[in-house]
Design a protein around this motif. Structure first.
Motif, PDB file in Angstrom:
ATOM      1  N   LEU A 215      12.863  -3.983  -3.161  1.00  0.00           N
ATOM      2  CA  LEU A 215      13.446  -2.856  -3.358  1.00  0.00           C
ATOM      3  C   LEU A 215      12.261  -1.879  -3.618  1.00  0.00           C
ATOM      4  CD1 LEU A 215      16.268  -1.378  -3.901  1.00  0.00           C
ATOM      5  CD2 LEU A 215      15.909  -1.913  -6.007  1.00  0.00           C
ATOM      6  N   ALA A 216      11.886  -0.766  -2.892  1.00  0.00           N
ATOM      7  CA  ALA A 216      10.743  -0.282  -2.865  1.00  0.00           C
ATOM      8  C   ALA A 216      10.958   1.342  -3.004  1.00  0.00           C
ATOM      9  CB  ALA A 216      10.119  -0.547  -1.625  1.00  0.00           C
ATOM     10  N   LYS A 217       9.910   1.953  -3.680  1.00  0.00           N
ATOM     11  CA  LYS A 217      10.093   3.287  -3.801  1.00  0.00           C
ATOM     12  C   LYS A 217       8.785   3.744  -3.235  1.00  0.00           C
ATOM     13  CE  LYS A 217      11.317   7.020  -7.244  1.00  0.00           C
ATOM     14  NZ  LYS A 217      12.614   6.939  -7.502  1.00  0.00           N
ATOM     15  N   GLY A 218       8.852   5.003  -2.382  1.00  0.00           N
ATOM     16  CA  GLY A 218       7.762   5.412  -1.682  1.00  0.00           C
ATOM     17  C   GLY A 218       6.618   6.036  -2.477  1.00  0.00           C
ATOM     18  N   LYS A 219       5.136   5.641  -2.146  1.00  0.00           N
ATOM     19  CA  LYS A 219       3.945   6.115  -2.992  1.00  0.00           C
ATOM     20  C   LYS A 219       3.834   7.545  -2.220  1.00  0.00           C
ATOM     21  CE  LYS A 219       1.736   1.964  -4.469  1.00  0.00           C
ATOM     22  NZ  LYS A 219       0.399   1.321  -4.308  1.00  0.00           N
ATOM     23  N   LYS A 220       3.314   8.497  -3.130  1.00  0.00           N
ATOM     24  CA  LYS A 220       2.632   9.761  -2.722  1.00  0.00           C
ATOM     25  C   LYS A 220       1.085   9.466  -2.518  1.00  0.00           C
ATOM     26  CE  LYS A 220       6.299  12.501  -3.819  1.00  0.00           C
ATOM     27  NZ  LYS A 220       7.470  11.824  -3.074  1.00  0.00           N
TER      28      LYS A 220
ATOM     29  N   HIS B 170       0.912  -1.355   0.026  1.00  0.00           N
ATOM     30  CA  HIS B 170       0.086   0.012   0.016  1.00  0.00           C
ATOM     31  C   HIS B 170       0.835   1.228  -0.041  1.00  0.00           C
ATOM     32  CE1 HIS B 170      -2.646   3.246   1.972  1.00  0.00           C
ATOM     33  NE2 HIS B 170      -3.392   2.622   1.018  1.00  0.00           N
ATOM     34  N   ASP B 171       2.082   1.153   0.796  1.00  0.00           N
ATOM     35  CA  ASP B 171       2.714   2.454   0.852  1.00  0.00           C
ATOM     36  C   ASP B 171       3.812   2.425  -0.138  1.00  0.00           C
ATOM     37  OD1 ASP B 171       1.311   3.275   3.013  1.00  0.00           O
ATOM     38  OD2 ASP B 171       2.470   2.277   4.604  1.00  0.00           O
ATOM     39  N   TYR B 172       4.250   1.394  -0.705  1.00  0.00           N
ATOM     40  CA  TYR B 172       5.501   1.441  -1.643  1.00  0.00           C
ATOM     41  C   TYR B 172       5.074   0.752  -2.965  1.00  0.00           C
ATOM     42  CZ  TYR B 172       7.845   2.466   2.728  1.00  0.00           C
ATOM     43  OH  TYR B 172       8.196   2.783   3.835  1.00  0.00           O
TER      44      TYR B 172
ATOM     45  N   TYR C  31      -1.302  10.721  -3.850  1.00  0.00           N
ATOM     46  CA  TYR C  31      -2.137  10.506  -5.108  1.00  0.00           C
ATOM     47  C   TYR C  31      -1.937   9.163  -5.839  1.00  0.00           C
ATOM     48  CZ  TYR C  31       2.082  12.350  -7.461  1.00  0.00           C
ATOM     49  OH  TYR C  31       3.382  12.411  -7.822  1.00  0.00           O
ATOM     50  N   ASP C  32      -0.876   8.544  -5.484  1.00  0.00           N
ATOM     51  CA  ASP C  32      -0.540   6.921  -5.939  1.00  0.00           C
ATOM     52  C   ASP C  32      -1.365   6.307  -5.270  1.00  0.00           C
ATOM     53  OD1 ASP C  32       1.261   8.193  -7.846  1.00  0.00           O
ATOM     54  OD2 ASP C  32       3.301   8.068  -6.523  1.00  0.00           O
ATOM     55  N   LYS C  33      -1.583   6.686  -4.017  1.00  0.00           N
ATOM     56  CA  LYS C  33      -2.261   5.562  -3.122  1.00  0.00           C
ATOM     57  C   LYS C  33      -3.796   5.629  -3.556  1.00  0.00           C
ATOM     58  CE  LYS C  33       0.823   5.995   0.820  1.00  0.00           C
ATOM     59  NZ  LYS C  33       0.855   6.422   2.337  1.00  0.00           N
ATOM     60  N   ARG C  34      -4.470   6.700  -3.936  1.00  0.00           N
ATOM     61  CA  ARG C  34      -5.684   6.821  -4.365  1.00  0.00           C
ATOM     62  C   ARG C  34      -5.862   6.176  -5.605  1.00  0.00           C
ATOM     63  NH1 ARG C  34      -5.945  13.280  -2.928  1.00  0.00           N
ATOM     64  NH2 ARG C  34      -6.301  13.100  -0.476  1.00  0.00           N
ATOM     65  N   GLN C  35      -4.986   6.364  -6.652  1.00  0.00           N
ATOM     66  CA  GLN C  35      -4.977   5.793  -7.756  1.00  0.00           C
ATOM     67  C   GLN C  35      -4.968   4.351  -7.598  1.00  0.00           C
ATOM     68  OE1 GLN C  35      -1.913   6.962 -10.519  1.00  0.00           O
ATOM     69  NE2 GLN C  35      -2.751   6.268 -12.333  1.00  0.00           N
ATOM     70  N   SER C  36      -4.085   3.727  -6.898  1.00  0.00           N
ATOM     71  CA  SER C  36      -4.207   2.517  -6.868  1.00  0.00           C
ATOM     72  C   SER C  36      -5.430   1.747  -6.214  1.00  0.00           C
ATOM     73  CB  SER C  36      -3.109   1.858  -5.956  1.00  0.00           C
ATOM     74  OG  SER C  36      -1.728   2.205  -6.095  1.00  0.00           O
ATOM     75  N   ALA C  37      -5.983   2.557  -5.219  1.00  0.00           N
ATOM     76  CA  ALA C  37      -7.268   2.012  -4.788  1.00  0.00           C
ATOM     77  C   ALA C  37      -8.374   2.177  -5.800  1.00  0.00           C
ATOM     78  CB  ALA C  37      -7.591   2.895  -3.747  1.00  0.00           C
TER      79      ALA C  37
END
Length: 155
Positions: free
Chosen positions: A124-129, A18-20, A131-137
């Protein structure tokens, strides 16, 4: 099926997805005490808020909570102590070069048993912003609606 070894998942870190953005996955062994292994077998491990660091050429996981084994008495270790991860030196150096890039982190994704050994899956992860989390949802909800419509149509 001679090449397949049995895998039993002890814990997953679903918050990490969810976060990355998980770009690559790696497998590492983990150095544990005997009572910690018994506790993991019972499923008493929490990967939430854990992360990995590379210091002095050694890979360690911090923030991983393994509850003390009930029957472990004096042999129990601190539940939140840093634990050393076991990987080849060249793999650690490759990971170190990647996490020095901007915004990358090593996040534990799962703890599992492979044969009799405890393994940790790293991402190996890159953090989500936000708006990325909303888009994924939104994408997940749209996929769920499509699957539901297809299922109703098949009836």
């Amino acid at each position: 099926m001679a090449g397949k070894e049995p895998v039993k998942i002890a814990a997953k870190n679903s918050k990490a997805y969810h976060d990355y953005f998980i770009e690559e996955k790696f497998e590492a062994g983990i150095a544990l005490a005997g009572t910690e292994v018994k506790s993991i077998r019972l499923g008493n491990v929490n990967l939430k808020d854990s992360f990995c660091i590379i210091k002095d050429g050694q890979l360690s996981v911090l923030g991983m909570h393994i509850s003390p084994y009930e029957k472990g008495n004096i042999f129990n270790k601190d539940p939140r102590r840093p634990r050393r991860l076991l990987m080849h030196k060249r793999e650690i150096l490759r990971l170190f070069a990647k996490i020095k890039q901007d915004g990358y982190a090593l996040i534990p994704l799962a703890v599992y048993f492979k044969n009799a050994r405890v393994k940790l899956e790293l991402g190996l992860a890159k953090g989500k912003k936000l708006y990325d989390k909303r888009q994924s949802a939104a994408q997940r909800d749209a996929k769920r609606e499509i699957d539901r419509a297809m299922k109703d149509r098949a009836r």
